[in-house]
Design an enzyme around this catalytic site. Structure first.
Site: not given
Lengths: 189, 304
Positions: A46-48, A78, A105, A134-135, A170, A172
């Site tokens: 997600g966005e941390s 992530c 990050r 992903i990023r 990831h 998942e």
């Protein structure tokens, strides 16, 4: 065996799918009260900063930290890895902060630098694992009692500290269940 | 496609994957470094860098184009300088692949091929498969969603009516997409080709939706969200995240409203929380009664 998947923001539904396919009972966890009833917890991508703020605002950070310190198996992907880390380079954002690691990050650059690669994971049999980044963050240093389980081009991307597990990538987002199975094996030692 | 050391960059899974990471979040329109900070502090999962929010585009008229690269860079740099790492998106005109190329070169994380800007091509959208940067596109119904995915969109948002502060079109479009998927899911296989023809959608994607009952990429909601209850409504109707444009920075207290909408998107199914979050936010944006507008004033009808 009940696994909570922190569902404040991010790809929690993908983790729930993966855990279900492993035969585990998994549910989206959004309230501190639900922490008492889990045998393991997954913190999704997600966005941390968003997830950290929501955890703080809704009183989840402290009880989650207490349970993690007391030995609850926790797996972060992530954003989850970032939130588990004690040190986040250049950031004072809210975190659980229980793993003796320093993470950077977005260590690979912006979205157009996101990638996939085959990696080999210690203690995970059956050949290479297709890792989707992903990023993604990189683990820049590891401290006491942390075991690096996987590196990619010399950078640690998966680590374990007792009952805590984290990956930069990831699992998942793929059909490969081996990392989730590895985590589930940590919930019944 | 193999890059350095066996890395394969910008795969379909990478593109859709970023949209997966934004689920349950709020993507906010911002027009300055200060607004980007307010959005990030509130907990936005991403920002959309613009020169003007849709409400102003609507008011001022003229041709609406891609934002000045200086503006986009200013927003990207201000977030980086304050150690926020949230993605930055930007809009290109429908069919304007040269604007999309510029946005990719600037390093934006997602391109919105958007009906909010003045279309550059009245027949064709951008071939989004050719790009490394992922794309989001708007839709009003399932056929339009599947055409955009067929062209390479890795995220879909229902259009709503941007800059209106009125949720009615967002509801109409989300219901239309969800109904379309439920209908496909219930059809026998032999009817799917005719249905693909009716929808004007690629057959393979029609078959996929019929089998899974959902879109192959995340489906977010946009266009008209102005309150925490609006966000809750769209999430309950099936949105997986929300875009808020004019609704935040055209309101009386943007910081407070932004934070409330972020929290409402996470706890969308708990009315007690939505009640708390809705209290004392000050005035929402004024908004438009869409029945008073003419067809030519609607943004959502753009796109083919």
């Amino acid at each position: 065996m009940r696994i909570g998947v922190l569902a404040l923001q991010g790809d929690f539904a993908k983790h729930i799918d993966s855990l279900h396919r492993c035969g585990a009972e998994a549910f989206p966890l959004r309230y501190a009260e639900e922490l008492g009833a889990v045998d393991g917890l997954v913190i999704p991508g997600g966005e941390s900063t968003t997830v950290g703020k929501l955890m703080d605002r809704f009183g989840i950070t402290e009880p989650l930290r207490e349970r993690a310190v007391a030995g609850l198996p926790v797996y972060g992907t992530c954003t989850g890895l970032i939130l588990l880390a004690k040190e986040i380079l250049d950031s004072r954002q809210p975190r659980i902060g229980v793993m003796n690691i320093t993470v950077e990050r977005n260590a690979y650059g912006r979205q157009i630098d996101s990638f996939e690669a085959d990696v080999s994971i210690q203690s995970v049999e059956g050949g290479p694992f297709r890792a989707v980044f992903i990023r993604a963050p990189i683990i820049r240093s590891v401290g006491e009692s942390v075991e690096v389980l996987c590196e990619h081009n010399g950078n640690p991307i998966m680590a374990r500290q007792g009952s805590l597990l984290g990956t930069s990538f990831h699992p998942e987002l793929t059909d490969d269940l081996r990392v989730h199975q590895y985590f589930l094996s940590m919930t019944h030692p | 496609m193999s890059g350095d050391n066996g890395n394969e960059k910008s795969t379909w899974r990478n593109k859709v994957g970023l949209a997966e990471m934004l689920k349950g979040g709020v993507i906010m329109d911002v027009t300055s470094a200060e607004q980007a900070m307010i959005a990030a502090e509130a907990g936005a999962v991403a920002v959309m860098a613009l020169e003007r929010v849709p409400a102003d585009i609507r008011k001022e008229g003229g041709v609406a184009r891609m934002a000045d690269p200086l503006k986009i860079k200013e927003i990207m740099q201000s977030l980086k300088a304050s150690h926020y790492e949230i993605p930055v998106m930007a809009k290109c005109r429908i069919g304007h692949f040269a604007e999309a190329q510029v946005l990719e070169a600037l390093g934006v994380d997602y391109v919105d091929e958007s009906e909010v800007l003045t279309p550059a091509d009245e027949h064709f959208h951008v071939n989004k498969h050719l790009f490394k940067v992922p794309f989001v596109c708007g839709c009003r119904d399932l056929g339009e969603a599947l055409r955009r995915i067929g062209e390479g969109a890795a995220m879909i948002r229902t259009k709503g009516e941007a800059g209106s502060g009125n949720i009615v079109e967002a509801v109409r479009h989300m219901r239309s997409v969800m109904d379309g998927m439920r209908r496909l899911h219930s059809l026998p296989h032999e009817e799917l080709m005719a249905e693909a023809k009716n929808l004007g959608a690629p057959y393979a994607l029609v078959v996929e939706v019929a089998e899974t009952g959902k879109l192959p990429v995340p489906n977010f909601s946009a266009g008209g969200i102005a309150t925490p209850a609006d966000a809750s409504l769209m999430m309950q109707l099936g949105a997986e995240a929300v875009f808020v444009g004019s609704g935040i920075f055209k309101s009386e207290d943007p910081a407070k409203r932004a934070k409330a909408i972020v929290e409402a998107t996470t706890y969308y199914d708990r009315p007690e929380t939505i009640a708390d979050l809705s209290a004392g936010l000050g005035d929402a944006m004024r908004g438009l009664d869409l029945r008073q507008l003419e067809e030519k004033d609607l943004l959502s009808v753009r796109g083919w």
